[in-house]
Design an enzyme around this catalytic site. Structure first.
Site, PDB file in Angstrom:
ATOM      1  N   LYS A  42       0.799  -1.263  -0.044  1.00 15.36           N
ATOM      2  CA  LYS A  42      -0.180  -0.100  -0.036  1.00 15.36           C
ATOM      3  C   LYS A  42       0.856   1.070   0.036  1.00 15.36           C
ATOM      4  CE  LYS A  42      -3.420  -2.562   2.506  1.00 15.36           C
ATOM      5  NZ  LYS A  42      -4.168  -2.934   3.766  1.00 15.36           N
ATOM      6  N   GLN A  86      -5.127  -1.579   9.932  1.00 13.88           N
ATOM      7  CA  GLN A  86      -4.714  -2.826   9.489  1.00 13.88           C
ATOM      8  C   GLN A  86      -5.227  -3.834  10.244  1.00 13.88           C
ATOM      9  OE1 GLN A  86      -2.976  -3.357   6.202  1.00 13.88           O
ATOM     10  NE2 GLN A  86      -3.579  -5.481   6.694  1.00 13.88           N
ATOM     11  N   ASP A 111     -11.623   2.240   3.938  1.00 13.95           N
ATOM     12  CA  ASP A 111     -11.519   0.768   4.081  1.00 13.95           C
ATOM     13  C   ASP A 111     -13.273   0.250   3.930  1.00 13.95           C
ATOM     14  OD1 ASP A 111      -9.574  -1.062   3.624  1.00 13.95           O
ATOM     15  OD2 ASP A 111      -9.028  -1.195   5.624  1.00 13.95           O
TER      16      ASP A 111
END
Length: 921
Positions: A42, A86, A111
């Site tokens: 990322k 994460q 997300d």
């Protein structure tokens, strides 16, 4: 293709908004190898596209509270547009993952995992939510096939919150007929065989067989599974949830594993971040505050200040903090209306350009004051609430002495106030009380040290100063500094000779040279001279001393000039409290009290955040005297404000007394130490003061004004403009444009106001405008605000009046002649002795802080206008070495005011109904 498109969009953003970049934050807990791999992918993609990515890594010992605190900070950061946590969270402590994902601000939840975004997707609000990146990537892959989704039969295998459930919703709202299958579906092969579009996210290796698939179907395989493979070095290989070899024979399109959905997931994270940045730009201009202003309800006649203040409903101070770009962890709330701001904000904004720096000063005032504070507040209300500029006011905290004495409060007046005024004028957040405690600790240490040295031997003093603890003696850090100052480079207490012990333990203070006094934040004339040490326990060691008002303490001046906590501590250590009998300066460091002062002042060093009546932000911090000190609010408050407003914003601060005192010290002392350069001087003038300078009768507080001040008299005004002209010249001497604010009173006539404006422009002011802000709030200062905006664009060639390396006498003479108009100076014998002493002690290169009357340009308060040809008498000179200046005493003055016959406290009380404060501050 997606990355190339995003890269171009970022370039277009930065071209349109220079300095702007989309920001992505990735919060990781622990150190899982797979998480590190995904995060690196990322970060690499973000760098390629031009996104500013920040990886925040918490240890696996992090608690849920630690994670939530970090999330709150990132939620508040305007430079972060996309923010992901994460998963999984690799912590030794129990952490509720759903609570964590829901703590992410929905507008930054790229997300798409928060309940709010999931709910919006479920409801079909696709344009007002973020979609989880894997389903979003799958949808983009399906679109790339060119096959129309609408009307097709779609099957999703899996119902996780991350892929299956949102994929179902996404296909449904794109008009497919969707069936969700899972591990309990009994007719799985049959359902798969009906699918025009098949999305598999079951987490089971090669579960879907090729023969199940409908010929020509689109197959999206989201699975990542490891199966044994002896041909691989690792002994295993990665496969998807679909048997790829057989499925590709029947599918029209199929994603490989690895290399199919994974890269698209990362690409969609980048896309959502760019989309979030675009939404931010549509809603906010970078560097431009989105702030809620308060509407004033103006009344005529104008009510009392306290009535106006209490009729206003201030915004919650945490809202004000958020509006100006402060993060939650940078703000310490003191109730609903005031807060302290952490100095860490300076480091966070260190690369942010400063705004425009404006100082408000005035002509030589009457004893009633001419409205500098009111004008300061009126100007920021005009710039902020009416012209929608980022603007901060930075003002001094008032002493409770004058508040309860004769002057009253200092929050401004009329419809231009800092609110709540009673909070502003009383304890605020306790800074002045902290100064009182710190100052008096030093005073106590001085007398205690004299007493102990007079009553103990060298060895007894040494044993107590460096005691044996568990058989071990050790110097403290501050004692090591004293040894080094004495030229003793030893760290073992047992290694000192008798002569070295004598030098170390004996400060040998000469009581007649003590300049450090006790303080109290109350006007009490009977403490101006006292005798201390009269208790029998002091064994006859008495001396004459005094109390000063707290705001005259050097600690207050240090607070105002310090550049941070470390700098404040160093300045404390340098403060000179007396001389030894050999003529050497005795400092706070010598007394060993520096660290204790820093502890007492560690919160006071943080600026206090408040607001004006119209909702513009204000820093209230420090309040040093404007005679024996420099009379300006803190350097730290100004520096933080300049960063917060940004390059197009304004910071308006106020210098105490007239331009000859407060402004001169602002330039020569405050700006010298801060490194800041002002853009505009606002010089406040009133018809009333100019009439006084033109020969009008004396103006006395508490006494009605003579008729000369309430009736038109153009001759008095014109004659009094000599003072206005001189103060304009004083400001221009420093190379800064001057805007004159003519603060209009109801007794002024149009002709008088026009005459002042005319004289100001002829004297060299950049502009001069009439102001009615006291009665109209920011609206009444709009002309002033526009003039300040124009002046801030004009060339500014700021310069100091003198070089600090000049001899002390030359620096004093320059101020007297250039600023006051004196012919020369005369140093009385005591002042001559001090010049020699301070030069010998190494303090001759400090700036000069003149302590003289504010009621005249000269030393004589009865001399009005712009007197010339006088000789300025300097009766004494004193040193504030920690603050960083010498202050010559011109004439006589008291640093402990007294109470008048009828103090202000007669009018102050608690409201019997509301419990609030009533009275005339």
């Amino acid at each position: 293709q997606v990355r190339d498109r995003l890269k171009q969009q970022v370039v277009e953003m930065t071209e349109k908004f220079p300095g702007f970049r989309p920001g992505l934050a990735i919060l990781q807990v622990g150190n899982r190898d797979d998480s590190n791999l995904y995060i690196n992918m990322k970060l690499k993609a973000a760098a390629e596209i031009g996104i500013s990515a920040n990886h925040i890594k918490l240890p696996n010992t992090a608690t849920e509270a630690d994670v939530l605190k970090c999330i709150a900070s990132l939620n508040a950061d305007p430079a972060v547009h996309g923010f992901i946590v994460q998963l999984p969270l690799d912590s030794d402590k129990p952490i509720n993952t759903e609570k964590i994902t829901n703590a992410v601000a929905p507008e930054k939840d790229v997300d798409g995992l928060s309940s709010i975004n999931a709910g919006k997707l479920s409801r079909g609000d696709l344009g007002d939510c973020f979609i989880p990146c894997t389903p979003k990537g799958c949808m983009e892959l399906i679109r790339q096939t060119g096959v129309q989704v609408a009307g097709k039969r779609a099957v999703v295998i899996g119902r996780s919150k991350i892929v299956g459930a949102p994929m179902h919703d996404l296909l449904l709202w794109n008009n497919a007929t969707v069936t969700t299958c899972h591990s309990k579906t009994s007719t799985l092969a049959e359902e798969v065989g009906k699918a025009d579009i098949l999305v598999v996210a079951a987490g089971r290796a090669e579960m879907v067989k090729g023969e199940w698939i409908k010929p020509g179907a689109i197959v999206i395989d989201c699975g990542i599974n490891h199966v044994p493979d002896s041909t691989k070095a690792s002994g295993k290989r990665v496969v998807g949830d679909v048997a790829y070899a057989s499925a590709k024979e029947k599918a029209s399109f199929i994603t490989p594993v690895p290399g199919g959905v994974g890269p698209m997931t990362v690409a969609m994270l980048m896309q959502s971040t760019v989309e979030s940045a675009q939404r931010f730009l549509e809603k906010f201009q970078p560097g431009k505050w989105t702030i809620q202003y308060n509407q004033l309800t103006l009344k005529m006649p104008v009510p009392s200040d306290i009535e106006i203040s209490q009729s206003c409903m201030p915004k919650p101070i945490d809202q004000v903090a958020k509006e100006v770009g402060l993060f939650p962890d940078e703000v310490e709330l003191y109730g609903q209306t005031k807060a302290k701001v952490q100095l860490s904000v300076l480091n966070r904004l260190k690369n942010q350009p400063d705004g425009k720096y404006v100082v408000v000063t005035g002509i030589t005032p009457t004893p009633l004051g001419e409205g500098k504070s009111t004008t300061t507040v009126g100007l920021v209300q005009a710039l902020g609430a009416h012209l929608h500029q980022n603007v901060f006011a930075c003002v001094r905290q008032p002493s409770q002495g004058p508040t309860f004495g004769i002057k009253g409060g200092a929050a401004g007046g009329g419809y231009c106030q800092v609110v709540p005024m009673e909070e502003f004028n009383l304890h605020l957040t306790g800074d002045i009380h902290a100064i009182t405690a710190a100052n008096n600790l030093v005073a106590a240490a001085i007398d205690a040290r004299i007493f102990h040295e007079l009553t103990q031997s060298d060895q007894a003093l040494y044993n107590r100063l460096v005691p044996s603890v568990s058989g071990v003696r050790k110097f403290s850090d501050i004692q090591i500094r004293r040894l080094q100052k004495l030229g003793i480079h030893k760290t073992d207490p047992m290694a000192l000779t008798k002569e070295e012990i004598n030098s170390f333990v004996r400060l040998d203070i000469d009581p007649g040279t003590i300049t450090w006094q006790r303080v109290l934040d109350t006007n009490d004339r009977f403490l101006r001279k006292i005798t201390i040490g009269q208790s029998p326990t002091e064994k006859g060691f008495t001396r004459t001393a005094q109390f000063d008002i707290t705001v005259s303490s050097e600690i207050m001046a240090v607070l105002a000039l310090a550049d941070g906590l470390d700098d404040m501590k160093k300045r404390f250590g340098r403060m000179v409290v007396a001389s030894s009998k050999k003529g050497q300066p005795v400092t706070v460091d010598d007394l060993g009290v520096t660290g204790a002062l820093a502890v007492l002042m560690k919160d006071a060093v943080k600026p206090n955040l408040m607001q004006t009546l119209e909702g513009t932000p204000v820093f209230v911090h420090a309040g040093p005297f404007a005679n024996i000190a420099h009379g300006n609010s803190s350097v730290l408050a100004d520096k933080i404000a300049l960063k917060l407003v940004g390059k197009d914003g304004f910071v308006v601060t106020e210098a105490g007394f007239g331009a000859d005192i407060g402004m001169e010290k602002f330039f020569n002392i405050k700006c010298r130490y801060s490194g800041l350069r002002p853009h505009v001087v606002v010089l406040v003038a009133t018809v009333r003061a100019l009439k006084m300078h033109g020969g009008g009768p004396a103006v006395t507080a508490g006494v009605p004004l003579p008729k000369e001040y309430t009736e038109e008299n153009l001759q008095l005004v014109a004659k009094g403009c000599s003072n206005l002209n001189k103060q304009i010249q004083n400001a221009r001497m420093f190379g800064v444009p001057v805007v004159v604010a003519v603060n209009a009173f109801k007794t002024d006539t149009k002709a008088e106001l026009a005459l002042v404006v005319q004289h100001a422009k002829e004297a060299g002011a950049f502009d001069a405008v009439e102001c009615t802000h006291w009665a109209e709030g920011g609206k009444g200062a709009l002309a002033l605000a526009r003039a300040v905006q124009r002046a801030s664009q004009a060339p500014s060639n700021f310069r100091f009046l003198y070089n600090v390396e000049l001899p002390v006498v030359d620096k004093i003479r320059l101020i007297a002649q250039q600023v006051y108009g004196a012919r020369d100076i005369e140093l009385l014998p005591e002042a001559q002795e001090k010049v020699a002493l301070y030069t010998k002690q190494g303090f001759g290169n400090l700036p000069i802080c003149m302590a003289k009357t504010h009621l005249s340009l000269s030393h004589d308060p009865e001399q009005k206008g712009a007197p010339t040809g006088f000789v300025l008498p300097i009766r004494d000179i004193r040193a504030s070495v920690g603050a960083g200046f010498l202050y010559p005493l011109v004439g006589t003055m008291s640093t402990m005011p007294g109470l008048p016959t009828r103090p202000c406290f007669y009018d102050i009380d608690l409201d019997p109904v509301s419990g609030g404060v009533n009275g005339l501050f």
